[in-house]
Design a protein around this motif. Sequence first.
Motif, PDB file in Angstrom:
ATOM      1  N   THR A 169       4.554  -0.824 -10.191  1.00 51.20           N
ATOM      2  CA  THR A 169       4.860  -0.983  -8.767  1.00 51.20           C
ATOM      3  C   THR A 169       3.589  -1.206  -7.956  1.00 51.20           C
ATOM      4  O   THR A 169       3.500  -2.131  -7.139  1.00 51.20           O
ATOM      5  N   LEU A 170       2.586  -0.373  -8.202  1.00 45.95           N
ATOM      6  CA  LEU A 170       1.345  -0.477  -7.422  1.00 45.95           C
ATOM      7  C   LEU A 170       0.636  -1.796  -7.695  1.00 45.95           C
ATOM      8  O   LEU A 170       0.114  -2.438  -6.771  1.00 45.95           O
ATOM      9  N   ARG A 171       0.636  -2.206  -8.944  1.00 43.29           N
ATOM     10  CA  ARG A 171      -0.043  -3.463  -9.278  1.00 43.29           C
ATOM     11  C   ARG A 171       0.698  -4.648  -8.645  1.00 43.29           C
ATOM     12  O   ARG A 171       0.082  -5.600  -8.168  1.00 43.29           O
ATOM     13  N   ALA A 172       2.023  -4.564  -8.648  1.00 41.46           N
ATOM     14  CA  ALA A 172       2.799  -5.645  -8.022  1.00 41.46           C
ATOM     15  C   ALA A 172       2.555  -5.695  -6.515  1.00 41.46           C
ATOM     16  O   ALA A 172       2.424  -6.771  -5.923  1.00 41.46           O
ATOM     17  N   LEU A 173       2.459  -4.524  -5.906  1.00 46.71           N
ATOM     18  CA  LEU A 173       2.201  -4.478  -4.460  1.00 46.71           C
ATOM     19  C   LEU A 173       0.826  -5.061  -4.144  1.00 46.71           C
ATOM     20  O   LEU A 173       0.668  -5.817  -3.184  1.00 46.71           O
ATOM     21  N   ALA A 174      -0.171  -4.709  -4.956  1.00 46.49           N
ATOM     22  CA  ALA A 174      -1.519  -5.246  -4.734  1.00 46.49           C
ATOM     23  C   ALA A 174      -1.541  -6.751  -4.967  1.00 46.49           C
ATOM     24  O   ALA A 174      -2.201  -7.500  -4.239  1.00 46.49           O
ATOM     25  N   ALA A 175      -0.785  -7.193  -5.962  1.00 45.41           N
ATOM     26  CA  ALA A 175      -0.759  -8.628  -6.267  1.00 45.41           C
ATOM     27  C   ALA A 175      -0.166  -9.426  -5.112  1.00 45.41           C
ATOM     28  O   ALA A 175      -0.429 -10.620  -4.976  1.00 45.41           O
ATOM     29  N   GLU A 176       0.633  -8.783  -4.300  1.00 42.47           N
ATOM     30  CA  GLU A 176       1.186  -9.460  -3.121  1.00 42.47           C
ATOM     31  C   GLU A 176       0.201  -9.516  -1.966  1.00 42.47           C
ATOM     32  O   GLU A 176       0.526 -10.002  -0.891  1.00 42.47           O
TER      33      GLU A 176
ATOM     34  N   MET B   1      17.048   2.653 -13.377  1.00 38.99           N
ATOM     35  CA  MET B   1      15.878   2.300 -12.570  1.00 38.99           C
ATOM     36  C   MET B   1      15.832   0.785 -12.352  1.00 38.99           C
ATOM     37  O   MET B   1      16.132   0.007 -13.229  1.00 38.99           O
ATOM     38  N   THR B   2      15.463   0.408 -11.201  1.00 39.12           N
ATOM     39  CA  THR B   2      15.363  -1.014 -10.916  1.00 39.12           C
ATOM     40  C   THR B   2      13.907  -1.433 -10.933  1.00 39.12           C
ATOM     41  O   THR B   2      13.008  -0.621 -10.793  1.00 39.12           O
ATOM     42  N   THR B   3      13.711  -2.688 -11.121  1.00 41.01           N
ATOM     43  CA  THR B   3      12.330  -3.184 -11.053  1.00 41.01           C
ATOM     44  C   THR B   3      11.975  -3.474  -9.614  1.00 41.01           C
ATOM     45  O   THR B   3      12.845  -3.621  -8.757  1.00 41.01           O
ATOM     46  N   LEU B   4      10.694  -3.534  -9.371  1.00 43.29           N
ATOM     47  CA  LEU B   4      10.244  -3.765  -8.006  1.00 43.29           C
ATOM     48  C   LEU B   4      10.578  -5.182  -7.574  1.00 43.29           C
ATOM     49  O   LEU B   4      10.287  -6.144  -8.264  1.00 43.29           O
ATOM     50  N   GLN B   5      11.199  -5.293  -6.427  1.00 44.68           N
ATOM     51  CA  GLN B   5      11.478  -6.604  -5.851  1.00 44.68           C
ATOM     52  C   GLN B   5      10.290  -6.979  -4.974  1.00 44.68           C
ATOM     53  O   GLN B   5      10.049  -6.338  -3.955  1.00 44.68           O
ATOM     54  N   THR B   6       9.538  -7.931  -5.406  1.00 47.19           N
ATOM     55  CA  THR B   6       8.374  -8.310  -4.612  1.00 47.19           C
ATOM     56  C   THR B   6       8.778  -9.315  -3.555  1.00 47.19           C
ATOM     57  O   THR B   6       9.698 -10.102  -3.734  1.00 47.19           O
ATOM     58  N   ARG B   7       8.094  -9.260  -2.464  1.00 51.95           N
ATOM     59  CA  ARG B   7       8.421 -10.209  -1.408  1.00 51.95           C
ATOM     60  C   ARG B   7       7.492 -11.405  -1.499  1.00 51.95           C
ATOM     61  O   ARG B   7       6.378 -11.293  -2.005  1.00 51.95           O
ATOM     62  N   PRO B   8       7.921 -12.523  -0.993  1.00 54.59           N
ATOM     63  CA  PRO B   8       7.158 -13.735  -1.202  1.00 54.59           C
ATOM     64  C   PRO B   8       5.868 -13.811  -0.402  1.00 54.59           C
ATOM     65  O   PRO B   8       4.898 -14.373  -0.844  1.00 54.59           O
ATOM     66  N   ASP B   9       5.838 -13.243   0.778  1.00 53.77           N
ATOM     67  CA  ASP B   9       4.652 -13.404   1.611  1.00 53.77           C
ATOM     68  C   ASP B   9       3.707 -12.228   1.422  1.00 53.77           C
ATOM     69  O   ASP B   9       4.113 -11.117   1.183  1.00 53.77           O
ATOM     70  N   THR B  10       2.435 -12.499   1.524  1.00 56.00           N
ATOM     71  CA  THR B  10       1.470 -11.409   1.453  1.00 56.00           C
ATOM     72  C   THR B  10       1.228 -10.905   2.862  1.00 56.00           C
ATOM     73  O   THR B  10       1.504 -11.582   3.842  1.00 56.00           O
ATOM     74  N   THR B  11       0.699  -9.676   2.916  1.00 49.83           N
ATOM     75  CA  THR B  11       0.836  -8.996   4.198  1.00 49.83           C
ATOM     76  C   THR B  11      -0.404  -8.322   4.741  1.00 49.83           C
ATOM     77  O   THR B  11      -0.292  -7.373   5.463  1.00 49.83           O
ATOM     78  N   GLU B  12      -1.567  -8.788   4.429  1.00 60.94           N
ATOM     79  CA  GLU B  12      -2.696  -8.189   5.128  1.00 60.94           C
ATOM     80  C   GLU B  12      -2.558  -8.498   6.619  1.00 60.94           C
ATOM     81  O   GLU B  12      -3.046  -7.797   7.470  1.00 60.94           O
ATOM     82  N   THR B  13      -1.826  -9.534   6.905  1.00 60.26           N
ATOM     83  CA  THR B  13      -1.599  -9.882   8.304  1.00 60.26           C
ATOM     84  C   THR B  13      -0.268  -9.336   8.808  1.00 60.26           C
ATOM     85  O   THR B  13       0.206  -9.733   9.858  1.00 60.26           O
ATOM     86  N   ALA B  14       0.323  -8.433   8.032  1.00 57.78           N
ATOM     87  CA  ALA B  14       1.638  -7.944   8.431  1.00 57.78           C
ATOM     88  C   ALA B  14       1.606  -7.293   9.796  1.00 57.78           C
ATOM     89  O   ALA B  14       2.560  -7.346  10.538  1.00 57.78           O
TER      90      ALA B  14
END
Lengths: 304, 282
Positions: A169-176, B1-14
Amino acid sequence: MIVVKELTKRYGSTLALDNLSFEVRPGVVTGFLGPNGAGKSTTLRIILGLHEATSGEALIGNRRYDRIRRPLHEVGAVLDADAAHPGRTAFQHLACLARSNGIGKSRVTAVLEQVGLASVVHKRVGGFSLGMRQRLGIAGALLGDPAVILLDEPVNGLDAVGIRWIRGTLRALAAEGRTVLLSSHLMSEMALTVDHVLIVGRGRLLEETSMTAMRDRFERDVLVRSPRADELAPILTGLGATVTRTEDDGLVAVGVDAPTIGDAAAAASIPIHGLTPRSASLEDVYLEMTSDAVEYRAATERTA
Amino acid sequence: MTTLQTRPDTTETAAAAVPSVSAGQVFRDAVASEWMKVRTLRSTYAFFIAGVGAFLLGMFILFMLIQSFDAAPPENQSNYETADPTVVVMPFVMFFIGAIGGMLITSEFTTRSIGPGLLAVPQRRTLLAAKATVVGAIGLFGGLLFALLSFSGATLLLGDRPAPLNPWPNPTDALPTVFCAAALVMITCIVTLGLGTVLRSTASTLTTLGGLVLVAPVFAHFLPTTWQLRFGSILLPNLTPQIVGANHPWMLSQAGAVAVAIGYAVVALGVAAFAFKRRDAS
């Protein structure tokens, strides 16, 4: 981006943080590592506005945390897995937090599913195991889909499956592209999860480096096995290495890397049966680095 | 348990992407959240039920008093004290509804959920103001409910019995007392919130509240008369008759009693805001 500038915190006569400065960049998982009492939790609490610094400042996206009007949209944090009212259900706990930041109930359901708590949504938190409460805390951190995530000892209480899940989870979050900072006192856990590491002790920054550089830096020697070790030893000495013999006719070479040894042996037509680069374990390195910064130590550890 | 759903946009500018909200909206959201918190605390319902119990017990005591009055010879009936539920029921209502106000913050300190609460609303004065708004509303409407129930019950039990047993020969005479009693329950709730914020302990807060609304009025009776009147005049349960101008032995004028009531709330919230802002949380 998290920026900590010259942070000092005193609790009475105890100096918890001593002019601590560092930055946490987006896109990597940054580990905040140190022994118990090193100041990790205090630092996170000051970053999140729960504690007031004696001097210095901590900024998230160039703002103090308490200046953010809807912080769950920008920062997600878990500081204490037990920080939920035991009489509330998982859904109620998150819904109360979500409502304060204008986040809808559908998002609450979504994050509970995301962390694997879908089947206990309406179960009271008081009946949760520590691992389930950790997951609930992480669900809270993800509520507002934040760009910055801070977790204090997130693997405490998790089983092997949970630990693997949180790593991913953490690695996926960082990768985003998110900024991820997690604290731990366990080097072994950090070694598998983080890209960049900040090591603190007694409130001071002892080391800031990448995990790869840390591994390379503490590579110790190379164990060489050859049926013609006597002939190989002077060649390695000629390359600047310090060579010693092991009891089973192996050689231990310090100051020269494995590819160089292999090339030199091939050039002299000396067969090599084994070539093993040996490094200190990260755990050893960490203990060595923080040995002066450990606050509490048993008598047997002192004499060891 | 579900896998993490990643979002398409990155968010340092969130942060920039988050819609800006007004301070008023932040406060309204905080109030809505606190209302949800108080509704999801089991202790809220327990204290409310305890309030119902106090009401029923008070009505039973009034019933016994009326039975005794009816059985007394006519020459002794004028010696009976007034059957005013302000004396019998409302101090207990103040305690139980006030306790709901205290629990809204002490439960967060004792369960450490104050941490997530402050992470969600880090502006401490806004959070405390939201809690005070919710607690005040609960106190006002809870107090109004129990005051109306008590006075309606007392009126039904008293029937057409005369004064001084019946303090309101005309039922509409009771309305100022009803509303004033409700307002004082609201103030008690706010005072308890303030106590809870400063003390951070449910046990300490409820003990102090009990001392303030239940024990202190009894304690006052053991003081010399002058001090009994001075001390008793400023106690929360004794403010209602002084504010409505009813027949009472206390020393404050109506305006003075109103000022003391407001002073309780202002001091409690002021000290709470100072402590909440200054002290490290959890």
